[in-house]
Design a protein around this motif. Structure first.
Motif, PDB file in Angstrom:
ATOM      1  N   MET A 291       0.789  -1.290   0.004  1.00  0.00           N
ATOM      2  CA  MET A 291       0.149  -0.044  -0.036  1.00  0.00           C
ATOM      3  C   MET A 291       0.929   1.258  -0.080  1.00  0.00           C
ATOM      4  O   MET A 291       0.487   2.349  -0.698  1.00  0.00           O
ATOM      5  CB  MET A 291      -0.932   0.042   1.081  1.00  0.00           C
ATOM      6  CG  MET A 291      -1.686   1.324   1.571  1.00  0.00           C
ATOM      7  SD  MET A 291      -3.418   1.176   0.524  1.00  0.00           S
ATOM      8  CE  MET A 291      -3.999   2.680   1.241  1.00  0.00           C
TER       9      MET A 291
ATOM     10  N   HIS B 104      -0.550   4.271  -2.144  1.00  0.00           N
ATOM     11  CA  HIS B 104      -1.426   5.346  -1.666  1.00  0.00           C
ATOM     12  C   HIS B 104      -1.477   6.731  -2.255  1.00  0.00           C
ATOM     13  O   HIS B 104      -2.625   7.288  -2.278  1.00  0.00           O
ATOM     14  CB  HIS B 104      -1.371   5.242  -0.152  1.00  0.00           C
ATOM     15  CG  HIS B 104      -0.214   5.817   0.457  1.00  0.00           C
ATOM     16  ND1 HIS B 104       0.933   5.231   0.709  1.00  0.00           N
ATOM     17  CD2 HIS B 104       0.084   7.230   0.784  1.00  0.00           C
ATOM     18  CE1 HIS B 104       1.911   5.837   1.289  1.00  0.00           C
ATOM     19  NE2 HIS B 104       1.343   7.152   1.326  1.00  0.00           N
TER      20      HIS B 104
ATOM     21  N   GLN C 258      -6.752   4.184   2.858  1.00  0.00           N
ATOM     22  CA  GLN C 258      -7.593   3.151   2.738  1.00  0.00           C
ATOM     23  C   GLN C 258      -9.038   3.394   3.018  1.00  0.00           C
ATOM     24  O   GLN C 258      -9.871   3.219   2.419  1.00  0.00           O
ATOM     25  CB  GLN C 258      -7.014   1.993   3.452  1.00  0.00           C
ATOM     26  CG  GLN C 258      -7.817   0.782   3.355  1.00  0.00           C
ATOM     27  CD  GLN C 258      -7.768   0.258   1.898  1.00  0.00           C
ATOM     28  OE1 GLN C 258      -6.845   0.045   1.333  1.00  0.00           O
ATOM     29  NE2 GLN C 258      -9.009  -0.087   1.186  1.00  0.00           N
ATOM     30  N   GLU C 259      -9.132   4.113   4.298  1.00  0.00           N
ATOM     31  CA  GLU C 259     -10.519   4.576   4.744  1.00  0.00           C
ATOM     32  C   GLU C 259     -11.372   5.378   3.565  1.00  0.00           C
ATOM     33  O   GLU C 259     -12.375   5.004   3.319  1.00  0.00           O
ATOM     34  CB  GLU C 259     -10.468   5.499   5.956  1.00  0.00           C
ATOM     35  CG  GLU C 259     -10.219   4.953   6.996  1.00  0.00           C
ATOM     36  CD  GLU C 259     -10.206   5.885   8.253  1.00  0.00           C
ATOM     37  OE1 GLU C 259     -10.675   7.022   8.190  1.00  0.00           O
ATOM     38  OE2 GLU C 259      -9.423   5.497   9.273  1.00  0.00           O
TER      39      GLU C 259
ATOM     40  N   ALA D 169     -10.781   5.240   0.238  1.00  0.00           N
ATOM     41  CA  ALA D 169     -11.034   4.347  -0.773  1.00  0.00           C
ATOM     42  C   ALA D 169     -12.220   3.453  -0.437  1.00  0.00           C
ATOM     43  O   ALA D 169     -13.020   3.438  -1.365  1.00  0.00           O
ATOM     44  CB  ALA D 169      -9.940   3.395  -0.992  1.00  0.00           C
ATOM     45  N   ASP D 170     -12.560   3.145   0.614  1.00  0.00           N
ATOM     46  CA  ASP D 170     -13.600   2.373   0.920  1.00  0.00           C
ATOM     47  C   ASP D 170     -14.768   3.328   1.000  1.00  0.00           C
ATOM     48  O   ASP D 170     -15.875   2.727   0.573  1.00  0.00           O
ATOM     49  CB  ASP D 170     -13.695   1.749   2.517  1.00  0.00           C
ATOM     50  CG  ASP D 170     -12.477   0.730   2.671  1.00  0.00           C
ATOM     51  OD1 ASP D 170     -12.013   0.109   1.542  1.00  0.00           O
ATOM     52  OD2 ASP D 170     -11.739   0.330   3.750  1.00  0.00           O
TER      53      ASP D 170
END
Length: 121
Positions: free
Chosen positions: A1, A5, A92-93, A95-96
């Motif tokens: 990642m 990122h 990542q949060e 992206a979710d």
């Protein structure tokens, strides 16, 4: 990642820009103008999430507002810092959130459009 990122954050910026362009087109076409404010981007989201009596219902739900506002705030961070300073967990949060946002936004826009009589017979 770690290496990906910055790319994911850039994609999230593009996704948000797309949502914003759609909202700008709808707000300008229906309300007749766009917000004129120093905090234009958040003002646009606030206007889209508020109905105007006898004109239109809200364009987006409170749920969509919350997600889009979070992505909008991070977009600002992304534009103002060096990419090595991005926090992978936060990316990542987002992206979710971006994945969830599509269905919510699509449902909101379809609900909004279905509420209008477009003169079709």
């Amino acid at each position: 990642m770690r290496k990906t990122h910055p790319t994911i954050a850039a994609i999230m910026q593009s996704i948000y820009n797309g949502y914003e362009r759609i909202l700008e087109m709808l707000v300008k076409a229906i309300d007749g103008d766009l917000p004129v404010a120093r905090d234009y981007h958040s003002a646009l989201l606030r206007r889209a999430s508020a109905g105007i009596p006898d004109v239109r219902p809200p364009l987006i739900s409170e749920k969509a507002f919350d997600i889009l506002d979070d992505i909008r705030r991070y977009r600002h961070v992304f534009r103002k810092i060096y990419h090595y300073q991005l926090k992978p967990g936060r990316v990542q949060e987002l992206a979710d959130m971006g994945i969830r946002s599509y269905g919510i936004f699509k449902d909101d826009v379809e609900r909004f459009i279905s509420g209008f009589d477009l003169g079709e017979k």
